[in-house]
Design a protein around this motif. Sequence first.
Motif, PDB file in Angstrom:
ATOM      1  N   UNK A  96       0.864  -1.184   0.000  1.00 29.12           N
ATOM      2  CA  UNK A  96       0.000   0.000   0.000  1.00 29.12           C
ATOM      3  C   UNK A  96       0.899   1.233   0.000  1.00 29.12           C
ATOM      4  N   UNK A  97       0.767   2.039  -1.049  1.00 28.47           N
ATOM      5  CA  UNK A  97       1.572   3.251  -1.160  1.00 28.47           C
ATOM      6  C   UNK A  97       0.976   4.345  -0.280  1.00 28.47           C
ATOM      7  N   UNK A  98       1.805   4.967   0.514  1.00 26.51           N
ATOM      8  CA  UNK A  98       1.392   6.096   1.343  1.00 26.51           C
ATOM      9  C   UNK A  98       1.640   7.396   0.568  1.00 26.51           C
ATOM     10  N   UNK A  99       1.048   8.503   0.994  1.00 21.19           N
ATOM     11  CA  UNK A  99       1.222   9.756   0.249  1.00 21.19           C
ATOM     12  C   UNK A  99       2.678  10.133  -0.026  1.00 21.19           C
ATOM     13  N   UNK A 100       3.587   9.820   0.880  1.00 20.99           N
ATOM     14  CA  UNK A 100       4.998  10.160   0.675  1.00 20.99           C
ATOM     15  C   UNK A 100       5.624   9.390  -0.487  1.00 20.99           C
ATOM     16  N   UNK A 101       5.021   8.296  -0.898  1.00 19.00           N
ATOM     17  CA  UNK A 101       5.593   7.498  -1.986  1.00 19.00           C
ATOM     18  C   UNK A 101       5.511   8.217  -3.327  1.00 19.00           C
ATOM     19  N   UNK A 102       4.597   9.156  -3.462  1.00 21.86           N
ATOM     20  CA  UNK A 102       4.483   9.907  -4.708  1.00 21.86           C
ATOM     21  C   UNK A 102       5.710  10.747  -5.001  1.00 21.86           C
ATOM     22  N   UNK A 103       6.406  11.161  -3.968  1.00 26.43           N
ATOM     23  CA  UNK A 103       7.613  11.985  -4.124  1.00 26.43           C
ATOM     24  C   UNK A 103       8.897  11.166  -4.012  1.00 26.43           C
ATOM     25  N   UNK A 104       8.779   9.914  -3.638  1.00 28.04           N
ATOM     26  CA  UNK A 104       9.958   9.086  -3.380  1.00 28.04           C
ATOM     27  C   UNK A 104      10.581   8.576  -4.679  1.00 28.04           C
ATOM     28  N   UNK A 105      11.877   8.369  -4.639  1.00 30.03           N
ATOM     29  CA  UNK A 105      12.582   7.788  -5.779  1.00 30.03           C
ATOM     30  C   UNK A 105      12.383   6.276  -5.786  1.00 30.03           C
ATOM     31  N   UNK A 106      12.719   5.658  -6.888  1.00 30.72           N
ATOM     32  CA  UNK A 106      12.630   4.198  -6.986  1.00 30.72           C
ATOM     33  C   UNK A 106      13.523   3.530  -5.950  1.00 30.72           C
ATOM     34  N   UNK A 107      14.708   4.088  -5.755  1.00 27.71           N
ATOM     35  CA  UNK A 107      15.647   3.513  -4.792  1.00 27.71           C
ATOM     36  C   UNK A 107      15.080   3.581  -3.377  1.00 27.71           C
ATOM     37  N   UNK A 108      14.450   4.694  -3.050  1.00 28.29           N
ATOM     38  CA  UNK A 108      13.855   4.846  -1.718  1.00 28.29           C
ATOM     39  C   UNK A 108      12.719   3.845  -1.520  1.00 28.29           C
ATOM     40  N   UNK A 109      11.870   3.692  -2.540  1.00 29.91           N
ATOM     41  CA  UNK A 109      10.769   2.734  -2.438  1.00 29.91           C
ATOM     42  C   UNK A 109      11.300   1.318  -2.241  1.00 29.91           C
ATOM     43  N   UNK A 110      12.314   0.956  -3.009  1.00 32.44           N
ATOM     44  CA  UNK A 110      12.873  -0.393  -2.879  1.00 32.44           C
ATOM     45  C   UNK A 110      13.489  -0.593  -1.497  1.00 32.44           C
ATOM     46  N   UNK A 111      14.219   0.395  -1.028  1.00 32.46           N
ATOM     47  CA  UNK A 111      14.841   0.293   0.299  1.00 32.46           C
ATOM     48  C   UNK A 111      13.771   0.133   1.387  1.00 32.46           C
ATOM     49  N   UNK A 112      12.695   0.913   1.284  1.00 32.42           N
ATOM     50  CA  UNK A 112      11.634   0.834   2.289  1.00 32.42           C
ATOM     51  C   UNK A 112      10.902  -0.504   2.246  1.00 32.42           C
ATOM     52  N   UNK A 113      10.649  -1.017   1.056  1.00 27.03           N
ATOM     53  CA  UNK A 113       9.958  -2.307   0.947  1.00 27.03           C
ATOM     54  C   UNK A 113      10.842  -3.431   1.470  1.00 27.03           C
ATOM     55  N   UNK A 114      12.111  -3.405   1.112  1.00 26.63           N
ATOM     56  CA  UNK A 114      13.028  -4.433   1.624  1.00 26.63           C
ATOM     57  C   UNK A 114      13.158  -4.345   3.145  1.00 26.63           C
ATOM     58  N   UNK A 115      13.166  -3.131   3.671  1.00 26.66           N
ATOM     59  CA  UNK A 115      13.239  -2.948   5.124  1.00 26.66           C
ATOM     60  C   UNK A 115      12.002  -3.546   5.797  1.00 26.66           C
ATOM     61  N   UNK A 116      10.834  -3.287   5.224  1.00 25.78           N
ATOM     62  CA  UNK A 116       9.598  -3.831   5.795  1.00 25.78           C
ATOM     63  C   UNK A 116       9.598  -5.359   5.726  1.00 25.78           C
ATOM     64  N   UNK A 117      10.013  -5.913   4.605  1.00 22.48           N
ATOM     65  CA  UNK A 117      10.025  -7.371   4.458  1.00 22.48           C
ATOM     66  C   UNK A 117      11.074  -8.029   5.344  1.00 22.48           C
ATOM     67  N   UNK A 118      12.141  -7.324   5.639  1.00 23.23           N
ATOM     68  CA  UNK A 118      13.204  -7.927   6.449  1.00 23.23           C
ATOM     69  C   UNK A 118      12.813  -8.056   7.918  1.00 23.23           C
ATOM     70  N   UNK A 119      11.694  -7.461   8.315  1.00 22.93           N
ATOM     71  CA  UNK A 119      11.253  -7.608   9.707  1.00 22.93           C
ATOM     72  C   UNK A 119      10.726  -9.011   9.986  1.00 22.93           C
ATOM     73  N   UNK A 120      10.425  -9.760   8.931  1.00 22.85           N
ATOM     74  CA  UNK A 120       9.917 -11.127   9.089  1.00 22.85           C
ATOM     75  C   UNK A 120      10.956 -12.121   8.602  1.00 22.85           C
ATOM     76  N   UNK A 121      10.939 -13.295   9.167  1.00 23.41           N
ATOM     77  CA  UNK A 121      11.813 -14.376   8.699  1.00 23.41           C
ATOM     78  C   UNK A 121      11.083 -15.138   7.610  1.00 23.41           C
ATOM     79  N   UNK A 122      11.317 -14.721   6.372  1.00 29.47           N
ATOM     80  CA  UNK A 122      10.672 -15.417   5.251  1.00 29.47           C
ATOM     81  C   UNK A 122      11.711 -16.001   4.334  1.00 29.47           C
TER      82      UNK A 122
END
Length: 122
Positions: A96-122
């Motif tokens: 789910x994209x939050x309002x700040x994602x509209x201004x974010x770069x691709x690198x920032x989005x990828x970093x944030x998604x990887x950070x969120x996914x890394x909180x779980x052991x998958x």
Amino acid sequence: MLPAQHKLTSPRQFRRTIKGGRRAGTRTVVVHLRFNDGEDAIAATGPRFGLIVSKAVGNAVVRHRTSRRLRHVCMSLMRDGVKGTMLPANVDIVIRALPASGEATSERLERDIRKALSTWDI
């Protein structure tokens, strides 16, 4: 573009992932993850992704640009995995994209998604 077998398509799939899964958020995205079971697990050919980009992100141009960037991140997650391990085939992920994602770069989005996914052991 994501192949059809890697997309969540029905409202039911989105609802099950959001309501029955885990959630982690960052400044730009909220990531919902659910290990699917039953019929969905039998048909699983790899991780499936769904995107939610609302009008709060921006106008149509900004929303489509954000969606393209998020799809690109999903492709890299399928290719590279998280923390050096591939995503399991029986996992559904809704981003789910939050309002700040509209201004974010691709690198920032990828970093944030990887950070969120890394909180779980998958």
